[in-house]
Design a protein around this motif. Structure first.
Motif, PDB file in Angstrom:
ATOM      1  N   THR A  89       0.821  -1.211   0.000  1.00  0.00           N
ATOM      2  CA  THR A  89       0.000   0.000   0.000  1.00  0.00           C
ATOM      3  C   THR A  89       0.854   1.259   0.000  1.00  0.00           C
ATOM      4  O   THR A  89       0.674   2.163  -0.828  1.00  0.00           O
ATOM      5  N   TYR A  90       1.819   1.343   0.916  1.00  0.00           N
ATOM      6  CA  TYR A  90       2.577   2.587   1.040  1.00  0.00           C
ATOM      7  C   TYR A  90       3.632   2.726  -0.049  1.00  0.00           C
ATOM      8  O   TYR A  90       3.958   3.856  -0.446  1.00  0.00           O
ATOM      9  N   SER A  91       4.121   1.628  -0.584  1.00  0.00           N
ATOM     10  CA  SER A  91       5.040   1.745  -1.725  1.00  0.00           C
ATOM     11  C   SER A  91       4.297   2.293  -2.937  1.00  0.00           C
ATOM     12  O   SER A  91       4.860   3.048  -3.742  1.00  0.00           O
ATOM     13  N   GLN A  92       3.004   1.954  -3.066  1.00  0.00           N
ATOM     14  CA  GLN A  92       2.217   2.493  -4.177  1.00  0.00           C
ATOM     15  C   GLN A  92       1.896   3.971  -3.986  1.00  0.00           C
ATOM     16  O   GLN A  92       1.497   4.645  -4.931  1.00  0.00           O
ATOM     17  N   HIS A  93       2.063   4.452  -2.768  1.00  0.00           N
ATOM     18  CA  HIS A  93       1.892   5.889  -2.498  1.00  0.00           C
ATOM     19  C   HIS A  93       3.231   6.624  -2.483  1.00  0.00           C
ATOM     20  O   HIS A  93       3.311   7.757  -2.001  1.00  0.00           O
ATOM     21  N   GLY A  94       4.271   5.987  -3.018  1.00  0.00           N
ATOM     22  CA  GLY A  94       5.547   6.665  -3.189  1.00  0.00           C
ATOM     23  C   GLY A  94       6.590   6.398  -2.129  1.00  0.00           C
ATOM     24  O   GLY A  94       7.711   6.923  -2.212  1.00  0.00           O
ATOM     25  N   PHE A  95       6.272   5.583  -1.101  1.00  0.00           N
ATOM     26  CA  PHE A  95       7.248   5.282  -0.067  1.00  0.00           C
ATOM     27  C   PHE A  95       8.295   4.320  -0.621  1.00  0.00           C
ATOM     28  O   PHE A  95       7.979   3.364  -1.336  1.00  0.00           O
ATOM     29  N   SER A  96       9.536   4.556  -0.250  1.00  0.00           N
ATOM     30  CA  SER A  96      10.612   3.637  -0.609  1.00  0.00           C
ATOM     31  C   SER A  96      10.563   2.415   0.304  1.00  0.00           C
ATOM     32  O   SER A  96      10.179   2.514   1.478  1.00  0.00           O
ATOM     33  N   PHE A  97      10.947   1.257  -0.214  1.00  0.00           N
ATOM     34  CA  PHE A  97      11.028   0.085   0.645  1.00  0.00           C
ATOM     35  C   PHE A  97      12.044   0.298   1.774  1.00  0.00           C
ATOM     36  O   PHE A  97      11.931  -0.322   2.835  1.00  0.00           O
ATOM     37  N   ALA A  98      13.002   1.177   1.558  1.00  0.00           N
ATOM     38  CA  ALA A  98      13.998   1.459   2.598  1.00  0.00           C
ATOM     39  C   ALA A  98      13.359   2.125   3.824  1.00  0.00           C
ATOM     40  O   ALA A  98      13.936   2.087   4.924  1.00  0.00           O
ATOM     41  N   GLY A 200     -11.633   0.646  -1.806  1.00  0.00           N
ATOM     42  CA  GLY A 200     -10.487   0.558  -0.910  1.00  0.00           C
ATOM     43  C   GLY A 200      -9.209   0.192  -1.639  1.00  0.00           C
ATOM     44  O   GLY A 200      -8.133   0.736  -1.361  1.00  0.00           O
ATOM     45  N   ALA A 201      -9.322  -0.743  -2.592  1.00  0.00           N
ATOM     46  CA  ALA A 201      -8.144  -1.170  -3.354  1.00  0.00           C
ATOM     47  C   ALA A 201      -7.598  -0.028  -4.204  1.00  0.00           C
ATOM     48  O   ALA A 201      -6.375   0.126  -4.342  1.00  0.00           O
ATOM     49  N   ARG A 202      -8.486   0.795  -4.743  1.00  0.00           N
ATOM     50  CA  ARG A 202      -8.020   1.916  -5.564  1.00  0.00           C
ATOM     51  C   ARG A 202      -7.359   2.992  -4.722  1.00  0.00           C
ATOM     52  O   ARG A 202      -6.421   3.653  -5.174  1.00  0.00           O
ATOM     53  N   TRP A 203      -7.845   3.186  -3.474  1.00  0.00           N
ATOM     54  CA  TRP A 203      -7.124   4.114  -2.599  1.00  0.00           C
ATOM     55  C   TRP A 203      -5.736   3.543  -2.302  1.00  0.00           C
ATOM     56  O   TRP A 203      -4.737   4.258  -2.358  1.00  0.00           O
ATOM     57  N   ALA A 204      -5.679   2.248  -1.969  1.00  0.00           N
ATOM     58  CA  ALA A 204      -4.399   1.632  -1.617  1.00  0.00           C
ATOM     59  C   ALA A 204      -3.387   1.741  -2.751  1.00  0.00           C
ATOM     60  O   ALA A 204      -2.184   1.887  -2.522  1.00  0.00           O
ATOM     61  N   SER A 205      -3.873   1.678  -3.982  1.00  0.00           N
ATOM     62  CA  SER A 205      -2.963   1.747  -5.132  1.00  0.00           C
ATOM     63  C   SER A 205      -2.681   3.187  -5.556  1.00  0.00           C
ATOM     64  O   SER A 205      -1.911   3.411  -6.495  1.00  0.00           O
ATOM     65  N   GLY A 206      -3.308   4.154  -4.897  1.00  0.00           N
ATOM     66  CA  GLY A 206      -3.067   5.556  -5.223  1.00  0.00           C
ATOM     67  C   GLY A 206      -3.888   6.074  -6.385  1.00  0.00           C
ATOM     68  O   GLY A 206      -3.673   7.193  -6.851  1.00  0.00           O
ATOM     69  N   GLU A 207      -4.871   5.282  -6.841  1.00  0.00           N
ATOM     70  CA  GLU A 207      -5.683   5.707  -7.989  1.00  0.00           C
ATOM     71  C   GLU A 207      -6.741   6.727  -7.612  1.00  0.00           C
ATOM     72  O   GLU A 207      -7.173   7.518  -8.462  1.00  0.00           O
ATOM     73  N   ILE A 208      -7.207   6.688  -6.369  1.00  0.00           N
ATOM     74  CA  ILE A 208      -8.172   7.682  -5.902  1.00  0.00           C
ATOM     75  C   ILE A 208      -7.669   8.251  -4.578  1.00  0.00           C
ATOM     76  O   ILE A 208      -6.856   7.636  -3.882  1.00  0.00           O
ATOM     77  N   SER A 209      -8.179   9.412  -4.213  1.00  0.00           N
ATOM     78  CA  SER A 209      -7.743  10.093  -2.988  1.00  0.00           C
ATOM     79  C   SER A 209      -8.586   9.639  -1.798  1.00  0.00           C
ATOM     80  O   SER A 209      -9.616   8.975  -1.952  1.00  0.00           O
ATOM     81  N   VAL A 210      -8.150  10.033  -0.615  1.00  0.00           N
ATOM     82  CA  VAL A 210      -8.933   9.776   0.593  1.00  0.00           C
ATOM     83  C   VAL A 210     -10.309  10.428   0.471  1.00  0.00           C
ATOM     84  O   VAL A 210     -11.330   9.844   0.849  1.00  0.00           O
ATOM     85  N   ALA A 211     -10.345  11.647  -0.070  1.00  0.00           N
ATOM     86  CA  ALA A 211     -11.626  12.343  -0.229  1.00  0.00           C
ATOM     87  C   ALA A 211     -12.569  11.557  -1.130  1.00  0.00           C
ATOM     88  O   ALA A 211     -13.774  11.430  -0.843  1.00  0.00           O
TER      89      ALA A 211
END
Length: 363
Positions: A89-98, A200-211
């Protein structure tokens, strides 16, 4: 994934004292981790930019809630199943695995600073177990499907109506399924549920926003509320039931749909909504003495609250004959979650729930 789950057998159980200590300090622990990460010069590269700081804070809040549930239940198989989802989820939002081993190390440091040494000695090895399997977690990310594969054309239309804010079209779609109880439960199971899982899956993948996620949920709530008003009254009278979301669980759509289906099947339903405190739930149960209580759980970090409800009823001589029905998204995503709720009948969908409740009505 099976290999990772199997490896949790070597984790030593955490005592109730240690779980309670972690629980009581969870807010402070999360804030220590926030400050430790904010002090890093490489934070932007770890989380994909400074715009992601609030998302990082949210991850830390969710992490401490999830780990609280893990420690209360010694749910280490759930831990092994859940952590790769967090990585994805967070890697799809731009977080590095590091970011993940850095954050986990910060959690270890916060635990060592905030908890007594004997408590930290129980908790920290669990974090060590996760850190040692970082590369395995990364490898598992590519194996996790982030999309719902169970949507039929009706579910896709409903999803489009929600995301395009076409409430009247979504309501019209629902109204075609309220004449018979089975039509209603199938509409919720085969149309609304997979559509909301996909949101929920589309939010997790960054396709839609929280709003957009919140908007879709609010529209779906409105559709269900409208359908409740329009549904003909059931002729059968099967008994009383309480339907609620677990304590601290803010997602109430599943519980609302469940309440509606049971109403249409002849049950006298008291719907308690989201985030029902245990004391208030048991008070209402004592007042109504329902045949069963249905608990909806969406997020894994509320499982221990559901377990507390079960234990409270079981240990109360006035309430221990009340049956417990449990269901929700957490069991779809993590089937092993059912193992941590002994004493509850865990169901996969509304049709299964109806059949179980009818059996109880006939006993």
């Amino acid at each position: 994934m099976n290999e990772l789950v199997a490896s949790t057998g070597g984790i030593i159980s955490v005592s109730q004292v240690a779980a309670d200590a972690y629980d009581s300090r969870k807010g402070i622990l999360a804030e220590r981790v926030n400050q430790a990460l904010l002090a890093r010069n490489d934070l932007a590269s770890l989380i994909g930019g400074n715009d992601s700081i609030e998302l990082m804070f949210e991850n830390h809040r969710n992490h401490v809630l999830f780990m609280t549930a893990v420690f209360h239940l010694n749910a280490f198989r759930l831990l092994a199943s859940g952590i790769p989802w967090v990585y994805k989820t967070y890697s799809q939002h731009g977080f590095s695995f590091a970011y993940f081993p850095v954050a986990l190390a910060a959690w270890k440091q916060a635990i060592a600073q905030e908890l007594p040494a004997e408590i930290a000695a129980e908790i920290i090895p669990v974090y060590d177990w996760v850190i040692a399997r970082h590369e395995k977690m990364v490898a598992l990310v590519s194996q996790i499907s982030g999309k719902s594969s169970d949507m039929d054309n009706k579910a896709r239309i409903f999803l489009d109506n929600l995301l395009h804010m076409d409430l009247s079209a979504a309501i019209e779609q629902g109204e075609r399924n309220i004449r018979a109880r089975k039509d209603l439960s199938l509409f919720y199971r085969d149309t609304v549920q997979p559509a909301m899982y996909e949101v929920g899956a589309r939010w997790a993948s960054g396709e839609i926003s929280v709003a957009e996620e919140h908007m879709a949920s609010a529209l779906a709530q409105t559709v269900v509320a409208h359908m409740q008003v329009k549904t003909p009254a059931a002729m059968a009278r099967r008994g009383k039931a309480l339907i609620t979301a677990a304590t601290n669980e803010q997602h109430e759509l599943g519980a609302r749909m469940t309440a509606h289906v049971f109403e249409s099947d002849g049950w006298e339903i008291t719907f308690l909504g989201a985030n029902m405190p245990l004391a208030d739930l048991t008070h209402m149960a004592r007042k109504l003495l329902p045949r069963f209580i249905g608990i909806s759980i969406a997020m894994p970090y509320h499982l221990h609250h559901a377990r507390r409800i079960i234990d409270a009823l079981k240990n109360d001589s006035e309430l221990n004959q009340i049956k417990i029905l449990a269901g929700g998204l957490v069991f779809a995503n993590f089937p092993e979650a059912a193992d941590y709720l002994p004493g509850a009948e865990v169901v996969s969908d509304l049709e299964a729930a109806v059949l179980v409740a009818r059996k109880w009505a006939d006993e």
